[in-house]
Enzyme design. Structure first.
Site, PDB file in Angstrom:
ATOM      1  CB  CYS A 131      27.586  -4.690 -21.507  1.00  0.00           C
ATOM      2  SG  CYS A 131      29.252  -4.617 -22.192  1.00  0.00           S
ATOM      3  CE  LYS A 154      32.705 -16.635 -10.587  1.00  0.00           C
ATOM      4  NZ  LYS A 154      32.208 -17.710 -11.470  1.00  0.00           N
ATOM      5  CD  GLU A 200      31.562  -3.628 -19.327  1.00  0.00           C
ATOM      6  OE1 GLU A 200      30.411  -3.104 -19.366  1.00  0.00           O
ATOM      7  OE2 GLU A 200      31.825  -4.714 -19.836  1.00  0.00           O
ATOM      8  CD  GLU A 227      22.400  -5.106 -19.726  1.00  0.00           C
ATOM      9  OE1 GLU A 227      23.367  -4.835 -20.458  1.00  0.00           O
ATOM     10  OE2 GLU A 227      22.519  -5.430 -18.532  1.00  0.00           O
TER      11      GLU A 227
END
Length: 505
Positions: free
Chosen positions: A300, A191, A266, A400
């Protein structure tokens, strides 16, 4: 802000709208209800993709195809050599179609075309490395259990793997998952993000051209709910591998808990670079600027906070601000551009809210902090932004941001630096800048991170594993460890003599 380096719109013939469909059991399919969704370029505003909008029905059909393909052995029980040959063909086809794939990623994500080309080049190397691993899957034997006993440890494919990829590196991250799953003998349902579906669809075309059996790789387009949710909850899926935000990663763990399937994650990062006074300031400055603005900070691994010794904090900050002004922001279709557009309006607002919050909390903003106008383009661009006078309690220093925003903190001792580096909930990557190898090793051993760079930032290799600790995730991608994620261990205990004593006389 006229002292920035801005690349205006280039004259470019519009690309045709890409029509993306699901790949299920070797056939391209529209959604059963005919629904589609459109993706507009975040840099240019025009519609670039029309994709089928998948639901539970398409997802369940794809899972069933992958389940049948795994169970009948058309892929899981062929030799590693045969699997490797297919993967190498795919790598060759990616290399042939590199420019086409890069263009679709640029149009959908807003990343610079030169960066997209480099990412596809990196993906080619990953596919070739995974192909080499396909021929090396091996376990152990134990010949010391007694004269009449032999122990074998086999490594077998997990089964059906659901691979859920993000929008920030659409092709590269699929390529950090799929070739390893295939090398191990798994079948897959992929996906891609609904924001960047095209390059995964092109990959499906290349897999079919390479001769992969029907049902081994299936692709379902659509939103996380219902497509991703159905994958996570299905009893026919043996493993989920997800790259994305920590919040969604936690939701995936909850959705997968009912079947206790294997989960590899992750997730996010708040990655520190600790800068000591004895480092090469010019090299550190260049790497810091690269680390925070690469992929517009939508990464990331973004080096989104620096922890710099107070003796050099002012000098380093001045250098970072000066160099930031030279970074070319603008039209991602111009090869000179280093930083492109922000992925969506909602994400733009999120980035800006962190900067506004830092300003309200008393931080200083010597550079940036708002929208960037690019001549000739109507898309979303954010200025290169540096935030100083930051303390560790501020959201901009702990959470973040996922944008081109650098937070600057200071320290006096290595103990303080390590405490600041480890103070966030994340543990994906970290860096240290010092010419003293003892300082570098002391930091590397004590920092809580899955990857540590010393006197560099974000160098990556197919051979080296990647992943995080704490709330940055579970498991590893790349390297031999990336293959191990898709393998289960089975013990076989064999009596080869006739010496077993009778239990009942």
């Amino acid at each position: 802000m006229t002292d920035l380096t801005i690349i205006p719109a280039v004259n470019h013939t519009p690309e045709p709208v890409f029509v993306a469909r699901h790949l299920i059991n070797g056939k391209w399919q529209a959604s059963a209800n005919g629904e589609t969704f459109e993706r507009a370029s975040p840099a240019h505003g025009q519609t670039v993709t029309e994709a089928a909008l998948g639901g539970a029905a398409e997802t369940e059909a794809a899972i069933a195809a992958a389940r049948e393909a795994f169970d009948d052995g058309r892929w899981s029980r062929i030799s590693g050599k045969e699997r490797a040959e297919i993967l190498l063909k795919v790598a060759a086809f990616i290399e042939r179609d590199l420019d086409r794939i890069a263009m679709r990623d640029t149009l959908e994500s807003g990343k610079p075309i030169s960066q997209a080309r480099d990412e596809i080049g990196g993906a080619i190397d990953i596919w070739r490395f995974a192909a080499s691993l396909a021929r090396t899957v091996s376990g152990d034997s134990h010949n010391s259990l007694g004269d009449d006993m032999l122990g074998l440890v086999l490594k077998e494919p997990v089964g059906v793997a659901a691979l859920i990829a993000p929008w920030n590196f659409p092709f590269l991250i699929v390529s950090q998952k799929l070739p390893f799953a295939l090398a191990a003998g798994c079948t897959a349902v992929v996906k891609p993000s609904e924001l960047t579906p095209s390059s995964a669809v092109i990959l499906g075309e290349l897999l079919m051209e390479a001769g992969i059996p029907d049902g081994v790789v299936n692709i379902v387009l659509g939103y996380g709910d219902p497509v991703g949710t159905t994958m996570c909850e299905s009893e026919s899926v043996d493993m989920v591998s997800f790259t994305g935000s920590t919040a969604v990663g936690k939701a995936i763990v909850r959705a997968s808990a009912g079947t206790l399937k294997k989960v590899s994650l992750e997730l996010g990062g708040k990655n520190p670079q600790v800068v000591f006074p004895d480092c090469d300031l010019d090299e550190a400055t260049d790497a810091i600027v690269f680390g925070v603005y690469f992929n517009a900070g939508e990464c990331c691994n973004s080096g989104s906070r620096i922890i710099v010794h107070e003796d050099i904090a002012e000098a380093l900050t001045e250098r970072v601000v000066a160099l930031s002004k030279k970074v070319p922001f603008g039209d991602p279709l111009d090869p000179r551009t280093k930083v492109g557009a922000i992925i969506s309006d909602a994400h733009f607002d999120k980035i800006d809210s962190y900067v506004s919050g830092a300003r309200s909390d008393g931080a200083a903003i010597p550079l940036g902090g708002g929208a960037l106008a690019v001549p000739g383009l109507s898309g979303r661009f954010y200025t290169p932004t540096v935030v100083t006078n930051v303390n560790s309690t501020m959201a901009v220093a702990r959470e973040e941001v996922f944008g081109p925003v650098l937070s600057v903190l200071t320290f006096k001792t290595i103990e303080e630096a390590i405490a600041l580096a480890n103070g966030a909930a994340y543990g994906l990557s970290a860096g240290v800048w010092s010419n003293d190898v003892s300082t570098c090793l002391a930091f590397a051993r004590r920092v809580q991170a899955g990857t540590v760079w010393t006197n560099t930032w974000m160098d990556g290799f197919s051979e080296l594993p990647f992943g995080g600790v704490k709330q940055s995730g579970l498991g590893r991608e790349l390297g031999r460890y990336g293959l191990e994620e898709y393998l289960e261990v089975k013990t076989v205990t064999m009596r080869i003599g006739r010496t077993r004593a009778s239990w009942v006389e």
